[in-house]
Design an enzyme around this catalytic site. Structure first.
Site, PDB file in Angstrom:
ATOM      1  N   HIS A 187       1.377   6.456   1.765  1.00 48.48           N
ATOM      2  CA  HIS A 187       0.643   6.362   3.033  1.00 48.48           C
ATOM      3  C   HIS A 187       0.439   7.774   3.579  1.00 48.48           C
ATOM      4  O   HIS A 187       0.539   8.006   4.772  1.00 48.48           O
ATOM      5  CB  HIS A 187       1.436   5.517   4.033  1.00 48.48           C
ATOM      6  CG  HIS A 187       1.917   4.201   3.491  1.00 48.48           C
ATOM      7  ND1 HIS A 187       3.085   3.608   3.888  1.00 48.48           N
ATOM      8  CD2 HIS A 187       1.378   3.365   2.553  1.00 48.48           C
ATOM      9  CE1 HIS A 187       3.244   2.447   3.239  1.00 48.48           C
ATOM     10  NE2 HIS A 187       2.226   2.289   2.419  1.00 48.48           N
ATOM     11  N   GLU A 203       5.906  -3.943  -2.274  1.00 44.80           N
ATOM     12  CA  GLU A 203       4.602  -3.628  -2.861  1.00 44.80           C
ATOM     13  C   GLU A 203       4.704  -3.152  -4.321  1.00 44.80           C
ATOM     14  O   GLU A 203       3.782  -2.512  -4.822  1.00 44.80           O
ATOM     15  CB  GLU A 203       3.877  -2.570  -2.014  1.00 44.80           C
ATOM     16  CG  GLU A 203       3.514  -3.074  -0.625  1.00 44.80           C
ATOM     17  CD  GLU A 203       2.516  -2.165   0.060  1.00 44.80           C
ATOM     18  OE1 GLU A 203       1.361  -2.580   0.220  1.00 44.80           O
ATOM     19  OE2 GLU A 203       2.890  -1.024   0.426  1.00 44.80           O
TER      20      GLU A 203
HETATM   21 ZN   LIG Z   1       1.929   0.507   1.328  1.00 41.23          ZN
END
Ligand SMILES: [Zn+2]
Length: 260
Positions: free
Chosen positions: A116, A95
């Protein structure tokens, strides 16, 4: 060069090598702080724009934040590709494009976090808006909006693994401090690594406070627009409180492996 020596060097020596070494050290420290404080867990990542080349950013190779040392930091270009021939794209985070797209879109940004963080996740899937209720969180702005990848890209893994998706996310951030990612996490950005860590801590505290307050029932009092503006104004050019917090978080973090 030891961590402390690298810092001292950077303060007196403005050579590219010294500035790069100092940036890698500070970013590795940020990784350890964010892991220790529960902002980053096994996944997620933090980056800084390369102080010697604005068309690159520095980020750890694929590694959990609690394990990152300065020697794990590599340079990536604004398309998300590794710069050094010794570094394979496969050893980078899937990512990383989140960071590339934000640095491309926002020349003012110096540091980016994608996490997260458990405290923030409920606000990414709830109609309850994430707005500041505690004073420190005023720095995040009036509200962090929610980006929903499904609107444009349909059913996916929710992961941001190419530039097209990352650019859509960066569009959602716009000129804000960040954006929640539905069912996934959050991205926040700042003008320095230290400022970014502060934002992340304020975000976490605000999320926990807001969730607890709402569980108590009754009505929730958010900060007013005027209070948010007043806080932003009061923070301009003030670095002493930021340094104090950074030194506290750093003193708690485990820096094992930094001087090897
Ligand atoms: Zn992520």
């Amino acid at each position: 060069v030891s961590a402390q020596a690298a810092l001292r060097l950077a303060q007196v020596d403005l050579s590219e090598d010294a500035r790069l070494a100092a940036a890698k050290l500070e970013l590795a420290q940020a990784n350890r702080i964010l892991a220790n404080e529960g902002i980053l867990d096994a996944l997620g990542h933090v980056s800084v724009r390369d102080p010697t080349n604005p068309n690159r950013f520095l980020i750890s190779r694929q590694l959990s934040a609690a394990l990152v040392t300065p020697k794990d930091i590599v340079a990536v270009d604004l398309n998300g590709d590794a710069v050094s021939p010794e570094v394979q794209n496969q050893s980078l985070f899937w990512e990383r494009f989140i960071h590339a797209a934000l640095y491309q879109k926002r020349p003012d940004l110096v540091a980016v976090l994608h996490s997260h963080t458990p405290s923030i996740l409920p606000f990414s899937v709830s109609s309850t808006p994430f707005r500041p209720v505690v004073h420190n969180a005023a720095i995040l702005g009036e509200e962090l909006r929610v980006w929903d990848m499904r609107k444009k890209f349909g059913d996916t893994t929710l992961l941001v693994t190419n530039m097209a998706v990352a650019q859509d996310l960066a569009d959602c951030v716009g000129s804000d401090t960040g954006c929640l990612m539905r069912g996934h996490g959050v991205v926040i950005a700042a003008r320095s690594v230290k400022e970014l860590v502060w934002y992340a801590m304020a975000m976490d505290l605000n999320a926990k406070t807001l969730t607890t307050a709402q569980a108590l029932g009754g009505t929730t009092t958010y900060l007013s627009k005027g209070e948010i503006a007043a806080f932003a104004k009061a923070q301009q050019g003030v670095t002493s409180a930021l340094e104090r917090q950074w030194n506290y978080w750093l003193s708690r973090a485990d820096l094992a492996g930094f001087n090897e």
